[in-house]
Write a protein that holds these residues in place. Structure first.
Motif, short mmCIF file in Angstrom:
data_model
loop_
_atom_site.label_atom_id
_atom_site.label_comp_id
_atom_site.label_asym_id
_atom_site.label_seq_id
_atom_site.Cartn_x
_atom_site.Cartn_y
_atom_site.Cartn_z
N LEU A 218 5.13 56.05 -49.95
CA LEU A 218 5.75 57.10 -50.77
C LEU A 218 6.64 57.99 -49.90
CD1 LEU A 218 5.74 58.42 -53.67
CD2 LEU A 218 4.11 60.04 -52.70
N ARG A 220 7.81 57.33 -47.06
CA ARG A 220 8.85 56.60 -46.34
C ARG A 220 10.01 56.23 -47.27
NH1 ARG A 220 5.65 52.17 -43.34
NH2 ARG A 220 4.18 53.47 -42.20
N GLY B 57 16.17 53.99 -48.40
CA GLY B 57 15.15 55.03 -48.50
C GLY B 57 15.48 55.94 -49.67
N LYS B 63 9.83 61.77 -52.50
CA LYS B 63 8.95 61.33 -51.41
C LYS B 63 7.69 62.16 -51.23
CE LYS B 63 11.44 60.19 -47.64
NZ LYS B 63 12.63 59.92 -46.82
N SER B 64 7.56 63.25 -51.96
CA SER B 64 6.36 64.07 -51.79
C SER B 64 5.95 64.66 -53.13
CB SER B 64 6.62 65.19 -50.80
OG SER B 64 7.55 66.10 -51.36
N PHE B 124 -5.34 60.24 -44.31
CA PHE B 124 -4.59 60.02 -43.09
C PHE B 124 -3.27 59.30 -43.41
CE2 PHE B 124 -3.54 56.99 -39.68
CZ PHE B 124 -3.27 57.90 -38.67
N SER B 125 -3.37 58.29 -44.26
CA SER B 125 -2.19 57.53 -44.65
C SER B 125 -1.21 58.41 -45.44
CB SER B 125 -2.62 56.34 -45.50
OG SER B 125 -1.53 55.57 -45.88
N LEU B 126 -1.76 59.28 -46.28
CA LEU B 126 -0.95 60.12 -47.16
C LEU B 126 -0.23 61.22 -46.39
CD1 LEU B 126 -0.30 60.44 -50.15
CD2 LEU B 126 -2.28 61.90 -50.39
N PHE B 127 -0.93 61.85 -45.47
CA PHE B 127 -0.37 63.04 -44.84
C PHE B 127 0.26 62.78 -43.47
CE2 PHE B 127 -3.60 64.78 -47.74
CZ PHE B 127 -2.71 65.41 -48.59
N ASN B 128 -0.16 61.71 -42.87
CA ASN B 128 0.30 61.50 -41.52
C ASN B 128 0.88 60.10 -41.39
OD1 ASN B 128 0.64 61.60 -38.81
ND2 ASN B 128 -1.50 61.98 -38.31
N GLY B 129 -0.02 59.13 -41.47
CA GLY B 129 0.42 57.75 -41.40
C GLY B 129 0.77 57.33 -40.00
N LEU B 130 0.77 56.04 -39.78
CA LEU B 130 1.18 55.51 -38.49
C LEU B 130 2.63 55.07 -38.59
CD1 LEU B 130 -1.90 53.26 -37.73
CD2 LEU B 130 -1.28 55.30 -36.48
N GLY B 131 3.39 55.34 -37.59
CA GLY B 131 4.76 54.83 -37.52
C GLY B 131 5.66 55.33 -38.63
N GLY B 132 5.22 56.39 -39.34
CA GLY B 132 5.94 56.90 -40.51
C GLY B 132 7.34 57.35 -40.15
#
Lengths: 277, 132
Positions: A218, A220, B57, B63-64, B124-132
């Motif tokens: 979302l 991204r 994109g 996006k939020s 974690f995925s929602l607010f930060n994420g890896l490689g975002g």
């Protein structure tokens, strides 16, 4: 093409994907991704984001019914969701570093695997011996209703099943699919769970796993409302229609024909991916 | 009733509520997305089809949660569609939050912890994420 026409064509395609997906047990996403990328020429990232949203819709809708019937093993699902969501986060990380054509190739192989899984002969496992200490400790052993009877079953090889679920979760967010075939494989063949329980529990986990993946996508910008709306509504409608027809009908022939068709699409995707298209 | 059947009874309640939660979550999401979608088509149906062939994109407003809500406030139809999408993502997450509460009621603390870990991974995925 105008927006209206595009939306209607996409809606029709999504209804068909949802319908065939639920009728064959393959899930809507494995049909949706090739449809979006090969037919509608949508970039794979948008296709994955859109498809994962549709996956949440269909799996949550179906899970609602299964949970009420008491077939789903909720504790097992919750426990394995640690693995599938962690895997999903891993997959959403890998996608950044995986070239689009490689994703297409992996998708092709997963498609072939899923096709094989739908036509394979199912053997019913019911373990009655309490061999796994971990299953007992986590209280994963349970029972499920079948033809008016409550059937007890025990679960085996918990750590192996858990690790396979990390892989299934990673594939889910990397490819935008539910990865049900992998979840069922881990639960049926490794953890020795009766397939009625494994398919419904897999479905139960799919929504949460996909939510973990889409959460990353979302922000991204993989999820476009104009693309997502017809796809989600279409896949949902198609899968509800499919599950109505499914009750009491023999789908064996359909599954075989469809698996062959899916494999041809898979080969095309692998070829295109390798060509670097 | 002995201890075991009390627990089985509580699990049954949990299954019923959980089933309804999932069902109504999906229905609500579909209604909101469709309402936005139909209004969007009335306003923009005749426009040229946007191309998705190249990944650019999405604009910030999609996006939020904050961005989407701001759009909904000014009645932007695409934002209403996206709100439907957010409701769909929220459905399984709400299911886990509900599990935490029901495992607490059953005093099944092992599963309170397990469900909480799942929620933390998604957060974690929602607010930060890896490689975002």
């Amino acid at each position: 093409m105008t927006v209206l026409l595009f939306t209607l064509v996409l809606l029709a395609g999504a209804i068909l994907a949802g319908f065939l997906g639920s009728l064959t047990g393959l899930g809507g996403a494995v049909i949706l991704i090739p449809l979006l990328t090969l037919v509608f020429k949508v970039d794979i990232h948008y296709a994955i984001g859109t498809s994962l949203i549709a996956v949440i819709g269909t799996s949550s809708g179906a899970a609602a019914a299964y949970v009420k019937e008491g077939i789903t093993n909720i504790r097992l699902g919750m426990f394995l969701e640690i693995a599938t969501t962690a895997g999903a986060v891993l997959g959403s990380f890998l996608i950044v570093y995986t070239p689009a054509n490689i994703i297409t190739v992996i998708f092709g192989f997963v498609l072939i695997f899923s096709a094989v899984m739908t036509v394979r002969k199912k053997t019913l496992h019911i373990e009655t011996e309490d061999k796994s200490k971990m299953a007992a400790m986590l209280r994963l052993n349970s029972s499920y209703p079948d033809k008016g009877e409550q059937i007890d079953y025990k679960i085996r090889h918990v750590p192996a099943g858990f690790f396979m679920m990390i892989g299934a979760g990673a594939l889910s967010s990397l490819l935008g699919i539910g990865a049900g075939a992998f979840k069922v494989l881990a639960m049926d063949n490794v953890m020795r769970i009766p397939f009625k329980v494994s398919t419904t529990t897999s479905n139960f986990m799919i929504g949460v796993t996909a939510a973990a993946g889409t959460a990353a996508y979302l922000h991204r910008g993989y999820i476009d409302p104009v693309l997502t709306f017809p796809v989600v509504v279409g896949v949902l409608a198609g899968s509800i229609f499919g599950s109505r027809i499914l009750i009491g009908s023999d789908t064996k022939k359909l599954r075989v024909v469809f698996s062959i068709l899916i494999s041809i699409i898979a080969i095309e995707m692998i070829y295109k991916g390798l060509k670097g298209h | 009733m002995d201890q075991k059947s009390v627990r089985a009874g509580q699990d049954k309640d949990m299954e019923q509520v959980m089933g309804n939660l999932l069902r109504y979550g999906v229905i609500l999401a579909a209604i909101v997305a469709s309402a936005g979608g139909i209004m969007y088509l009335v306003l923009h149906g005749g426009d040229a089809q946007p191309s998705y062939a190249i990944f650019n994109g999405e604009p910030e407003r999609y996006k939020s949660l904050q961005g989407v809500l701001q759009g909904v406030k000014v009645f932007d139809t695409s934002s209403i569609m996206q709100l439907g999408v957010l409701l769909l993502i929220a459905t399984p997450i709400a299911r886990i939050l509900f599990s935490i509460l029901s495992f607490m009621r059953e005093k099944d603390y092992l599963y309170v912890i397990i469900s909480t870990i799942v929620i933390l991974i998604i957060a974690f995925s929602l607010f930060n994420g890896l490689g975002g």
